[in-house]
Design a protein around this motif. Structure first.
Motif, mmCIF file in Angstrom:
data_model
loop_
_atom_site.group_PDB
_atom_site.id
_atom_site.type_symbol
_atom_site.label_atom_id
_atom_site.label_comp_id
_atom_site.label_asym_id
_atom_site.label_seq_id
_atom_site.Cartn_x
_atom_site.Cartn_y
_atom_site.Cartn_z
ATOM 1 N N ASN A 139 0.869 -1.224 -0.001
ATOM 2 C CA ASN A 139 0.153 -0.099 0.056
ATOM 3 C C ASN A 139 1.005 1.215 -0.019
ATOM 4 O OD1 ASN A 139 -2.745 -0.849 0.034
ATOM 5 N ND2 ASN A 139 -2.545 -1.597 2.257
ATOM 6 N N ASN A 140 1.971 1.340 0.960
ATOM 7 C CA ASN A 140 2.702 2.513 1.001
ATOM 8 C C ASN A 140 3.406 3.044 -0.453
ATOM 9 O OD1 ASN A 140 1.994 3.055 3.646
ATOM 10 N ND2 ASN A 140 3.667 1.647 4.423
ATOM 11 N N VAL A 141 3.997 1.717 -1.103
ATOM 12 C CA VAL A 141 4.738 1.892 -2.189
ATOM 13 C C VAL A 141 3.676 2.397 -3.217
ATOM 14 C CG1 VAL A 141 5.946 0.708 -4.226
ATOM 15 C CG2 VAL A 141 6.550 0.093 -1.907
ATOM 16 N N ALA A 142 2.549 1.849 -3.387
ATOM 17 C CA ALA A 142 1.315 2.292 -4.227
ATOM 18 C C ALA A 142 1.159 3.815 -4.083
ATOM 19 C CB ALA A 142 0.238 1.684 -4.160
ATOM 20 N N GLU A 143 1.046 4.192 -2.685
ATOM 21 C CA GLU A 143 0.994 5.628 -2.584
ATOM 22 C C GLU A 143 2.041 6.630 -2.885
ATOM 23 O OE1 GLU A 143 -1.967 6.965 -1.322
ATOM 24 O OE2 GLU A 143 -2.894 5.430 0.070
ATOM 25 N N TYR A 144 3.270 6.243 -2.817
ATOM 26 C CA TYR A 144 4.237 7.016 -3.236
ATOM 27 C C TYR A 144 4.370 7.026 -4.913
ATOM 28 C CZ TYR A 144 6.952 8.536 0.855
ATOM 29 O OH TYR A 144 7.241 9.203 1.981
ATOM 30 N N THR A 145 4.057 5.799 -5.385
ATOM 31 C CA THR A 145 3.936 5.792 -7.011
ATOM 32 C C THR A 145 2.940 6.478 -7.371
ATOM 33 O OG1 THR A 145 4.791 3.538 -6.600
ATOM 34 C CG2 THR A 145 3.757 4.023 -8.812
ATOM 35 N N ALA A 146 1.908 6.777 -6.822
ATOM 36 C CA ALA A 146 0.609 7.740 -7.004
ATOM 37 C C ALA A 146 1.153 9.199 -7.192
ATOM 38 C CB ALA A 146 -0.359 7.766 -6.450
ATOM 39 N N LEU A 147 2.148 9.525 -6.169
ATOM 40 C CA LEU A 147 2.594 10.877 -6.015
ATOM 41 C C LEU A 147 3.475 11.177 -7.178
ATOM 42 C CD1 LEU A 147 3.074 13.403 -4.528
ATOM 43 C CD2 LEU A 147 4.956 12.204 -3.035
ATOM 44 N N LEU A 148 4.384 10.079 -7.242
ATOM 45 C CA LEU A 148 5.535 10.294 -8.390
ATOM 46 C C LEU A 148 4.776 10.362 -9.702
ATOM 47 C CD1 LEU A 148 8.007 7.786 -7.255
ATOM 48 C CD2 LEU A 148 8.243 10.238 -7.022
ATOM 49 N N TYR A 149 3.831 9.633 -10.108
ATOM 50 C CA TYR A 149 3.032 9.672 -11.403
ATOM 51 C C TYR A 149 2.516 11.255 -11.589
ATOM 52 C CZ TYR A 149 3.204 4.948 -13.461
ATOM 53 O OH TYR A 149 3.419 3.666 -13.844
ATOM 54 N N ALA A 150 1.842 11.576 -10.460
ATOM 55 C CA ALA A 150 1.192 12.931 -10.455
ATOM 56 C C ALA A 150 2.201 14.029 -10.625
ATOM 57 C CB ALA A 150 0.494 13.231 -9.173
ATOM 58 N N LEU A 151 3.280 13.957 -9.963
ATOM 59 C CA LEU A 151 4.259 15.001 -10.058
ATOM 60 C C LEU A 151 4.869 14.991 -11.463
ATOM 61 C CD1 LEU A 151 6.330 14.737 -6.620
ATOM 62 C CD2 LEU A 151 4.452 16.505 -7.435
ATOM 63 N N ALA A 152 5.214 13.925 -12.203
ATOM 64 C CA ALA A 152 5.622 13.924 -13.474
ATOM 65 C C ALA A 152 4.755 14.475 -14.305
ATOM 66 C CB ALA A 152 6.043 12.336 -13.896
ATOM 67 N N GLU A 153 3.219 13.988 -14.221
ATOM 68 C CA GLU A 153 2.428 14.480 -15.032
ATOM 69 C C GLU A 153 2.347 16.066 -14.990
ATOM 70 O OE1 GLU A 153 -0.547 14.396 -18.066
ATOM 71 O OE2 GLU A 153 0.685 12.645 -17.213
ATOM 72 N N LEU A 154 2.288 16.616 -13.770
ATOM 73 C CA LEU A 154 2.071 17.939 -13.687
ATOM 74 C C LEU A 154 3.384 18.685 -14.178
ATOM 75 C CD1 LEU A 154 0.964 17.812 -9.929
ATOM 76 C CD2 LEU A 154 -0.252 18.540 -11.915
ATOM 77 N N LEU A 155 4.459 18.264 -14.136
ATOM 78 C CA LEU A 155 5.692 18.914 -14.568
ATOM 79 C C LEU A 155 5.548 18.874 -16.288
ATOM 80 C CD1 LEU A 155 8.624 17.263 -12.655
ATOM 81 C CD2 LEU A 155 8.132 19.825 -12.686
ATOM 82 N N ALA A 156 5.020 17.755 -16.894
ATOM 83 C CA ALA A 156 4.685 17.815 -18.325
ATOM 84 C C ALA A 156 3.653 18.640 -18.670
ATOM 85 C CB ALA A 156 4.103 16.318 -18.673
ATOM 86 N N MET A 157 2.745 19.127 -17.745
ATOM 87 C CA MET A 157 1.918 20.072 -17.997
ATOM 88 C C MET A 157 2.402 21.612 -17.498
ATOM 89 S SD MET A 157 -1.427 18.202 -16.251
ATOM 90 C CE MET A 157 -2.695 19.679 -16.562
ATOM 91 N N ASN A 158 3.568 21.681 -17.273
ATOM 92 C CA ASN A 158 4.083 22.860 -16.943
ATOM 93 C C ASN A 158 3.478 23.671 -15.708
ATOM 94 O OD1 ASN A 158 6.328 23.115 -19.002
ATOM 95 N ND2 ASN A 158 4.795 23.513 -20.468
ATOM 96 N N ALA A 159 2.966 22.943 -14.755
ATOM 97 C CA ALA A 159 2.408 23.305 -13.835
ATOM 98 C C ALA A 159 3.307 24.015 -12.632
ATOM 99 C CB ALA A 159 1.472 22.206 -12.960
ATOM 100 N N LYS A 160 3.113 25.252 -12.223
ATOM 101 C CA LYS A 160 4.134 25.868 -11.309
ATOM 102 C C LYS A 160 3.848 25.813 -10.014
ATOM 103 C CE LYS A 160 6.443 27.516 -14.953
ATOM 104 N NZ LYS A 160 7.350 26.429 -15.293
ATOM 105 N N LYS A 161 2.165 25.978 -9.562
ATOM 106 C CA LYS A 161 1.779 25.876 -8.153
ATOM 107 C C LYS A 161 0.619 24.774 -8.058
ATOM 108 C CE LYS A 161 2.518 30.839 -7.753
ATOM 109 N NZ LYS A 161 1.823 32.075 -7.397
ATOM 110 N N ILE A 162 0.824 23.858 -7.082
ATOM 111 C CA ILE A 162 0.085 22.791 -7.059
ATOM 112 C C ILE A 162 -0.166 22.286 -5.612
ATOM 113 C CG2 ILE A 162 1.031 21.557 -8.970
ATOM 114 C CD1 ILE A 162 2.790 19.730 -7.285
ATOM 115 N N LYS A 163 -1.361 21.791 -5.437
ATOM 116 C CA LYS A 163 -1.738 21.182 -4.089
ATOM 117 C C LYS A 163 -2.264 20.009 -4.111
ATOM 118 C CE LYS A 163 -4.614 23.192 -0.446
ATOM 119 N NZ LYS A 163 -5.818 24.367 -0.114
#
Length: 117
Positions: free
Chosen positions: A42-66
């Protein structure tokens, strides 16, 4: 500011695992992602979700995220309240910290599980 809801879960611990990510802007869904990630805790899955999200947001050129998470462990480790003792989680934590430094403003919020569907 983009709002991101992340979740990771495994059926068994470890077991078959998946991640879910929802990205919203001004209350509207911009993108929804769900993926299976194979065998994980479960914990690895939670961190993996975070990493996927951060990578996607960087690809979207996001600057401010919550980021909204229902994982108390992930939340408290990212804020430095809990130590990261597991070697695999430490690797994922370090990756998340490195990606997080690429944003102008990053906030993380711990929400109840029932508010993260």
């Amino acid at each position: 500011m983009l709002e991101i809801f992340i979740d990771g879960a495994s059926k068994g611990n470890p077991g078959e695992a998946s991640v879910g990510i929802l990205i919203r802007q001004d209350g509207k869904v911009v993108k929804a992602i769900s993926k299976t990630i194979g065998l994980a805790t479960n914990n690895v899955a939670e961190y993996t979700a975070l990493l996927y999200a951060l990578a996607e947001l960087l690809a979207m050129n996001a600057k401010k995220i919550k980021i909204h998470t229902d994982s108390a462990l992930l939340y408290n480790q990212l804020l430095g309240r809990y130590q990261v003792k597991n070697d695999l989680l430490k690797t994922l934590f370090d990756q998340a910290q490195e990606l997080g430094r690429k944003f102008e403003d990053i906030q993380i919020v711990n929400i109840p599980r029932e508010k993260n569907k």
